[in-house]
Design an enzyme around this catalytic site. Structure first.
Site, PDB file in Angstrom:
ATOM      1  CG  ASP A  95      -2.738   0.003   1.269  1.00  0.00           C
ATOM      2  OD1 ASP A  95      -1.889   1.831   0.359  1.00  0.00           O
ATOM      3  OD2 ASP A  95      -3.208  -0.384   0.901  1.00  0.00           O
ATOM      4  CG  HIS A 130      -5.599   2.987   1.508  1.00  0.00           C
ATOM      5  ND1 HIS A 130      -5.030   1.748   0.373  1.00  0.00           N
ATOM      6  CD2 HIS A 130      -6.907   2.664   1.279  1.00  0.00           C
ATOM      7  CE1 HIS A 130      -6.181   0.962   0.278  1.00  0.00           C
ATOM      8  NE2 HIS A 130      -7.408   1.524   0.579  1.00  0.00           N
ATOM      9  CB  SER A 166      -9.949  -0.514   1.255  1.00  0.00           C
ATOM     10  OG  SER A 166      -8.876   0.026  -0.172  1.00  0.00           O
TER      11      SER A 166
END
Ligand SMILES: *[C@@H]1O[C@H](CO)[C@@H](O)[C@H](O)[C@H]1NC(C)=O
Ligand SMILES: *[C@@H]1O[C@H](CO)[C@@H](O)[C@H](O)[C@H]1NC(C)=O
Ligand SMILES: *[C@@H]1O[C@H](CO)[C@@H](O)[C@H](O)[C@H]1NC(C)=O
Ligand SMILES: [Ca+2]
Ligand SMILES: [Ca+2]
Ligand SMILES: [Ca+2]
Length: 804
Positions: A155, A196, A371
């Site tokens: 990520d 994230h 996600s």
């Protein structure tokens, strides 16, 4: 030098007792009680009086709240009550109540199953607030918390010093390919957009019982982060990330992919493709690296994850999303490559989403999108690997198929496949159940080696009119050394040209009658490129027998002027060979699932079903006090039946006739055979097999040139108040996009952008759309797209943008 000696004698006190109890073999419910030389006593006097009383009887008083009396001399364990001491205490007037202590059946680990973390009560998807949840508590209660398992999050970095991550942080599972250094700490830009990876990591492995935030699904697993999305992404970067320390890292979780705009068709390049293959074949000592993938957030753009070569790789385990109430979230993107589903939010728009770690040592409950679903699945897979570290990458997919449940997940397309498992393009086999997963993982006996059979199904190019059907008999795959008895993935590799790619819907029907949509209409995909050696994948035929005729159907869902040419078509069957797929519950093997089925459901191939599939009947076996329900095999002459004999048929196979009196099936009288399950099709049989080949086809050059270097994350900021039943897409995010260049007038049929005639392809005119967004095209897709209601897109929109 003398070694330190053990302390003399047994330590008196409660602590000693508890440890002794936990270490003792836990007795079963029917085993005799084990009595300890220890009593709980309630006395009428205070502590002083209790101490005096204990002294008088030669016992030690070990304190409150119930006074705990213990005798050192008495043997520490016995199978009967200590009669003498019990008599003495009974006669003592100041003793109000007492009980000699026995060993309770408690496994040490179950003592702290429910974490004490302050936000655990907000973790509705695993704390038993909703039913069914992900059943994580059951897996924990069996003692599985991810110990010994290593994951990495591919990520934008990981905040390794976060108070809820630092204890589980593993530098060996980490790297920074954006700056080429070993430290994956995210870049803290002005907008703080690199949250994230940190959020995904906390879902998997946030520490438990540390008085901070919540607990990760596998809170004793080690977690690292690969920083790779915060910079230019190339094939080299992706390949390096996917092959980072494959002998150290067990699970790679990725929540990104090609753009989810509903018009992109893109796949891994040469190096990343190689990295997936090497990971699966050589990683984890040859058992195979596990790649967990988010299916995509292109739901609102009618995207299909079969146009995403990462999500539809056989080596990735693609995960879909569902809301607490079973609704499909507005961002959720379907396709036949999805295997399983986890939760991604409580509702589509409010604050109660997924609890996890956030940048700047914070905690959030606002993580959502597909996600959020993939890392939850990665954590559950970590629990399964702790339960059985010898599982191969294929074993894991078999287990996930068997431990996902349709439950309350809402979709119109749920259908049973040829082995009776219900499957949907939005959820795969349904909601993953961690308790079942670890239970079945422990008992899993392995899968036979993978076989691959590919059949070229096209003799000459075929024109794609309004509809084209191509059938092929894959019985050539049934040679002794090639035979696949139980399918896993099925791939369709094809090349075709088409005037508007998004208008073409492609579906595949198996010999057992299962139809899987390989790609649905994508209204925004106006490309005239067609598909060039594209590989579609479906998981829907899992465990079916591939022998017989497969049918590919291509259908124009758009304008009648559309035209194209199918130039190549190869069907690739992958699965286990031999007499059975090995492991649990292959057809006819009669294995019950490892956990007995509750209620009135029947055990069938490792699943509990409310019914038995064709060729089976519900059979109740009485054994002593237990009744076990299984799906037993019908006589081969029956299609459905009520018993095992040839006189127990209730329906017959196609073209056979049922004798109502004898309940038996007889072979065809006249040739009135039905053509498959879709009689409305024009059966344009272009049959025959050109050749059967076992060669592995590699994708080359084409995708390197065209591949995008942008990998959008699959986190979404919820639109306010937007459940699937009522999403509230804002004009800026949907209609302008559609207006600009996605819906140009068709070259062969000019239209004015003012009325219904302007809409074409898979889009239909919607008067309300026009009224609501005068600047928009006034078109919506012709399949269930709930139309946005008034309200919800005003001031809130800006607020949401800030949150991004
Ligand atoms: C497929 O081919 C095999 C042999 O080539 C034949 O025995 C079988 O009947 C065929 N099946 C169908 C459904 O045509
Ligand atoms: C009955 O079921 C229990 C578990 O539910 C199992 O432990 C026991 O062995 C079973 N008894 C028989 C006779 O099958
Ligand atoms: C199955 O067939 C047998 C005779 O072959 C018969 O005795 C029995 O009743 C049948 N069972 C059912 C459920 O129809
Ligand atoms: Ca760095
Ligand atoms: Ca915590
Ligand atoms: Ca997508």
């Amino acid at each position: 030098m003398a070694l330190p000696r053990p302390l003399p004698g047994p330590l008196p006190g409660l602590l000693v007792l508890v440890v002794a109890a936990a270490a003792a073999a836990p007795p079963g419910p029917t085993e005799p009680r084990v009595y300890l030389s220890s009593w709980a006593v309630r006395v009428a006097t205070g502590l002083r009086g209790a101490e005096g009383l204990a002294r008088r009887h030669g016992l030690l008083c070990l304190g409150q709240p119930y006074y705990h009396f213990k005798h050192r001399g008495t043997r520490q364990k016995a199978l009967s009550r200590h009669w003498g001491w019990n008599m003495r205490l009974r006669k003592e007037p100041k003793v109000l109540w007492f009980e000699q202590q026995t060993i309770k059946r408690r496994t040490k680990r179950s003592i702290s199953v429910v974490p004490t973390d302050p936000w655990f009560h907000k973790q509705w998807y695993m704390n038993n607030d909703i039913n069914p949840d992900l059943n994580i508590l059951t897996a924990w209660s069996k003692g599985y918390t991810g110990l010994g398992v290593v994951l990495t999050i591919l990520d934008d970095g990981i905040e390794k010093d976060h108070p809820d991550l630092s204890a589980n942080y593993d530098p060996l599972a980490s790297y920074d390919f954006n700056s080429n250094d070993p430290d994956p700490q995210p870049r803290y830009g002005a907008g703080d957009e690199n949250w994230h990876g940190t959020r995904c990591a906390g879902e998997v492995a946030a520490a438990a019982n540390n008085r901070f935030c919540g607990a990760g699904v596998a809170y004793n697993a080690k977690v690292g982060g690969v920083r790779m999305l915060d910079g230019p992404i190339t094939d080299v970067v992706e390949a390096q990330a996917l092959s980072l320390r494959p002998q150290h890292i067990h699970i790679y979780s990725a929540s990104w992919g090609p753009e989810d705009d509903g018009k992109t068709v893109d796949r891994p390049g040469v190096l990343a493709t190689e990295a997936f293959y090497r990971g699966a074949t050589k990683g984890r000592g040859g058992l195979g690296s596990i790649f967990i993938w988010a299916s995509g957030n292109g739901g609102i753009n009618h995207d299909n994850c079969n146009c995403d070569g990462y999500a539809n790789s056989i080596y990735t385990l693609s995960v879909g999303s569902v809301l607490a109430g079973g609704q499909r979230p507005w961002y959720s993107e379907g396709c036949s490559a999805i295997l399983t589903t986890t939760y991604s939010g409580r509702t589509s728009g409010e604050e109660a989403q997924i609890v996890t770690t956030d940048l700047h040592h914070r905690c959030t409950n606002k993580h959502t999108g597909t996600s959020a679903s993939a890392p939850l699945a990665a954590g559950m897979v970590a629990l399964a690997l702790e339960a059985n570290p010898a599982l191969t990458w294929r074993d894991l997919q078999h287990l996930v198929v068997r431990t996902s449940r349709p439950a309350h997940l809402q979709a119109e397309d749920w259908a049973p496949n040829g082995v009776g498992r219900w499957v949907s393009h939005y959820y795969g086999y349904g909601l993953l159940d961690a308790g079942l997963l670890v239970e079945m993982a422990k008992a899993w006996a392995g899968t036979r080696p993978l076989r691959r059979c590919s059949v070229k199904a096209l003799r000459a190019p075929q024109t794609i009119g309004s509809q084209l059907t191509v059938s092929t008999n894959v019985s050539s795959c049934s040679g002794r050394t090639k035979r696949i008895r139980a399918l896993e993935h099925v791939q369709v590799q094809l090349s075709l040209s088409y005037s508007r790619r998004g208008d073409l819907e492609i579906a595949l029907t198996s010999p057992m009658g299962t139809t899987s949509t390989l790609v649905s209409a994508r209204p925004y995909d106006t490309s005239q490129e067609g598909y060039k050696d594209w590989t579609f994948m479906s998981t829907h035929f899992w465990d079916e027998n591939p022998d017989g005729t497969w049918t590919l159907q291509l259908e124009n869902k758009g304008d009648a002027y559309n035209t194209g040419l199918l130039t190549s078509l190869t069907l690739v069957s992958l699965g286990a060979g031999g007499d059975s797929a090995g492991g649990l519950g292959q057809p006819g093997s009669g294995h019950p699932p490892s956990a007995a089925c509750g209620g009135s459901s029947y055990a069938h191939q490792g699943s509990c079903l409310a019914y038995c599939p064709p060729h089976h009947y519900g059979h109740s076996q009485r054994a002593a006090t237990n009744i076990t329900r299984v799906c037993a095999s019908c006589h081969p002459s029956c299609y459905t039946c009520q018993g095992a004999s040839a006189n127990n048929c209730t329906a017959c196979p196609p073209s056979h006739t049922l004798d109502e009196l004898s309940h038996s099936c007889s072979p065809p009288l006249a040739s009135r055979a039905k053509e498959g399950l879709r009689p409305s099709l024009l059966p344009a049989l272009i049959g025959g097999i050109l050749s059967a080949t076992l060669s592995v086809t590699h994708h080359v050059a084409f995708c390197i040139v065209t591949r995008s270097s942008y990998r959008p994350l699959r986190g979404v900021t919820p639109l306010p108040g937007s459940a699937w039943a009522d999403p509230t897409p804002c004009p800026g995010s949907v209609w302008q996009q559609g207006h600009a260049h996605d819906l140009p007038p068709h070259p062969t049929s000019p239209r004015t952008p003012q009325g219904p005639e302007w809409c074409w392809g898979a889009l239909a005119w919607h008067a309300a759309a026009r009224e609501r967004f005068p600047a928009g095209p006034g078109c919506v897709a012709g399949y269930p797209v709930p139309f946005p209601r008034r309200g919800g897109c005003g001031e809130e929109e800006e607020e949401e943008e800030e949150e991004m």
